[in-house]
Design a protein around this motif. Structure first.
Motif, PDB file in Angstrom:
ATOM      1  N   GLU A 158     -41.839  42.182  18.852  1.00  0.00           N
ATOM      2  CA  GLU A 158     -40.591  41.853  18.167  1.00  0.00           C
ATOM      3  C   GLU A 158     -39.384  42.191  19.039  1.00  0.00           C
ATOM      4  OE1 GLU A 158     -40.611  43.821  14.368  1.00  0.00           O
ATOM      5  OE2 GLU A 158     -41.833  42.235  13.473  1.00  0.00           O
ATOM      6  N   TYR A 159     -38.585  41.179  19.310  1.00  0.00           N
ATOM      7  CA  TYR A 159     -37.379  41.391  20.114  1.00  0.00           C
ATOM      8  C   TYR A 159     -36.467  42.421  19.443  1.00  0.00           C
ATOM      9  CZ  TYR A 159     -38.583  36.995  22.478  1.00  0.00           C
ATOM     10  OH  TYR A 159     -39.217  35.996  23.185  1.00  0.00           O
TER      11      TYR A 159
ATOM     12  N   ARG B   4     -28.831  43.515  27.894  1.00  0.00           N
ATOM     13  CA  ARG B   4     -29.746  43.620  29.039  1.00  0.00           C
ATOM     14  C   ARG B   4     -30.575  44.892  28.980  1.00  0.00           C
ATOM     15  NH1 ARG B   4     -25.210  41.348  31.827  1.00  0.00           N
ATOM     16  NH2 ARG B   4     -24.499  43.432  32.402  1.00  0.00           N
ATOM     17  N   GLN B   5     -29.958  45.994  28.604  1.00  0.00           N
ATOM     18  CA  GLN B   5     -30.678  47.263  28.540  1.00  0.00           C
ATOM     19  C   GLN B   5     -31.731  47.250  27.435  1.00  0.00           C
ATOM     20  OE1 GLN B   5     -27.513  50.116  28.090  1.00  0.00           O
ATOM     21  NE2 GLN B   5     -26.730  49.767  30.174  1.00  0.00           N
TER      22      GLN B   5
ATOM     23  N   PHE C 228     -37.540  46.816  26.142  1.00  0.00           N
ATOM     24  CA  PHE C 228     -38.545  46.090  25.366  1.00  0.00           C
ATOM     25  C   PHE C 228     -39.656  45.560  26.263  1.00  0.00           C
ATOM     26  CE2 PHE C 228     -39.685  41.675  24.101  1.00  0.00           C
ATOM     27  CZ  PHE C 228     -40.437  41.950  22.960  1.00  0.00           C
ATOM     28  N   TYR C 229     -39.290  44.914  27.360  1.00  0.00           N
ATOM     29  CA  TYR C 229     -40.297  44.359  28.274  1.00  0.00           C
ATOM     30  C   TYR C 229     -41.064  45.473  28.997  1.00  0.00           C
ATOM     31  CZ  TYR C 229     -38.279  39.731  27.542  1.00  0.00           C
ATOM     32  OH  TYR C 229     -37.844  38.553  26.982  1.00  0.00           O
ATOM     33  N   ASP C 230     -40.383  46.546  29.351  1.00  0.00           N
ATOM     34  CA  ASP C 230     -41.077  47.686  29.969  1.00  0.00           C
ATOM     35  C   ASP C 230     -42.150  48.234  29.025  1.00  0.00           C
ATOM     36  OD1 ASP C 230     -39.483  47.523  32.220  1.00  0.00           O
ATOM     37  OD2 ASP C 230     -38.135  49.157  31.625  1.00  0.00           O
ATOM     38  N   ASP C 231     -41.787  48.398  27.760  1.00  0.00           N
ATOM     39  CA  ASP C 231     -42.704  48.960  26.778  1.00  0.00           C
ATOM     40  C   ASP C 231     -43.925  48.065  26.590  1.00  0.00           C
ATOM     41  OD1 ASP C 231     -43.596  50.640  24.571  1.00  0.00           O
ATOM     42  OD2 ASP C 231     -42.853  49.084  23.242  1.00  0.00           O
TER      43      ASP C 231
ATOM     44  N   HIS D 272     -40.722  37.695  32.113  1.00  0.00           N
ATOM     45  CA  HIS D 272     -40.215  39.063  32.264  1.00  0.00           C
ATOM     46  C   HIS D 272     -41.356  40.079  32.234  1.00  0.00           C
ATOM     47  CE1 HIS D 272     -36.239  37.372  31.850  1.00  0.00           C
ATOM     48  NE2 HIS D 272     -36.627  36.760  30.737  1.00  0.00           N
ATOM     49  N   LEU D 273     -42.402  39.777  31.482  1.00  0.00           N
ATOM     50  CA  LEU D 273     -43.600  40.618  31.507  1.00  0.00           C
ATOM     51  C   LEU D 273     -44.365  40.415  32.804  1.00  0.00           C
ATOM     52  CD1 LEU D 273     -44.976  40.215  27.869  1.00  0.00           C
ATOM     53  CD2 LEU D 273     -43.862  42.226  28.855  1.00  0.00           C
TER      54      LEU D 273
END
Length: 251
Positions: A68-69, A83-84, A89-92, A122-123
């Motif tokens: 979920e975004y 952006r942060q 989110f993508y890091d997680d 991005h992933l």
């Protein structure tokens, strides 16, 4: 990574195509049918279009992972906060998906083609050297839309220009005025600005709007006739080319 941490599974990003189940590739359908873990992006509180596309296709016992975004339109896409939030989110999720591959494959659903404006990119960037990745291409949403108009998008030497509707209005107008054929994506609330840019470029009468192309709710109409307040994000503006071609024989 220690030898005993070596992943046993893969991350398979499955391109779903433009939205209709029967426009999905066989490779994607087979990956979904064999999946033990399915991951997909969605807006908080929504089912998600990717998940809706595969309704009735998931095998019994599959584990679903809804990504979920944290934000969508709440913050401007160019702001530091946006952006942060998305980076975290993508890091997680890169970490979570990597953990899952220690025992199983994970199928990540992606609308259209994963490498064409897809969130999976991005992933993919974050998963390098951490997991085995397979990407299954899909028919792009724009290809589905221009096919549904019943007219070729390009002829002969036409150059196809693809534009995000988030561009400034004056830049959109400049690029559209120079284009042989064009596709404008990321519509939604950007539509009034896109329409104004087309009018400035002298191309409004050539433009078509395709909403939810290839799907049950599909609507196609000349853009000049469309209610600007009635346009979801999943829409595409089409400008067909009119380039070189052999003259048709007239009987």
């Amino acid at each position: 990574m220690r030898p005993d941490d070596k992943p046993r599974g893969r991350i398979i990003c499955a391109g779903l195509g433009p939205g209709a189940q029967d426009l999905m590739s066989l490779r994607t359908a087979r990956a979904i049918a064999a999946a033990r873990h399915i991951a997909y992006f969605r807006k908080k509180g929504r089912k998600g279009r990717a998940r809706a596309t595969v309704e009735g296709m998931l095998p019994a016992g599959v584990t679903e992972h809804a990504m979920e975004y944290p934000v969508t339109t709440e913050l401007h896409f160019g702001s530091d906060g946006y952006r942060q939030a998305l980076a975290a989110f993508y890091d997680d999720w890169a970490e979570r998906l990597t953990d899952l591959t220690r025992t199983d494959d994970v199928v990540v659903l992606c609308e259209g083609d994963p490498f064409f404006y897809g969130s999976f990119m991005h992933l993919h960037l974050r998963l390098q050297d951490r997991a085995v990745i397979e990407v299954i291409p899909g028919i792009t949403g724009m290809s589905g839309c221009w096919t549904e108009t019943g007219r070729p998008i390009t002829w002969g030497d036409d150059v196809l220009t693809i534009l995000p509707g988030t561009l400034p209005q004056d830049e959109l107008a400049r690029r559209l005025s120079d284009a042989d054929a064009a596709v404008v994506m990321k519509i939604g609330r950007n539509l009034p600005r896109i329409r104004a840019a087309l009018e400035t470029a002298g191309r409004l009468d050539d433009a078509w709007l395709c909403v939810e192309g290839t799907m049950a709710g599909q609507r196609i109409a000349p853009l000049a006739q469309v209610d600007l307040a009635d346009c979801p994000y999943f829409a595409t503006v089409i400008l067909h080319g009119n380039g070189r071609r052999p003259l048709a024989e007239i009987e």
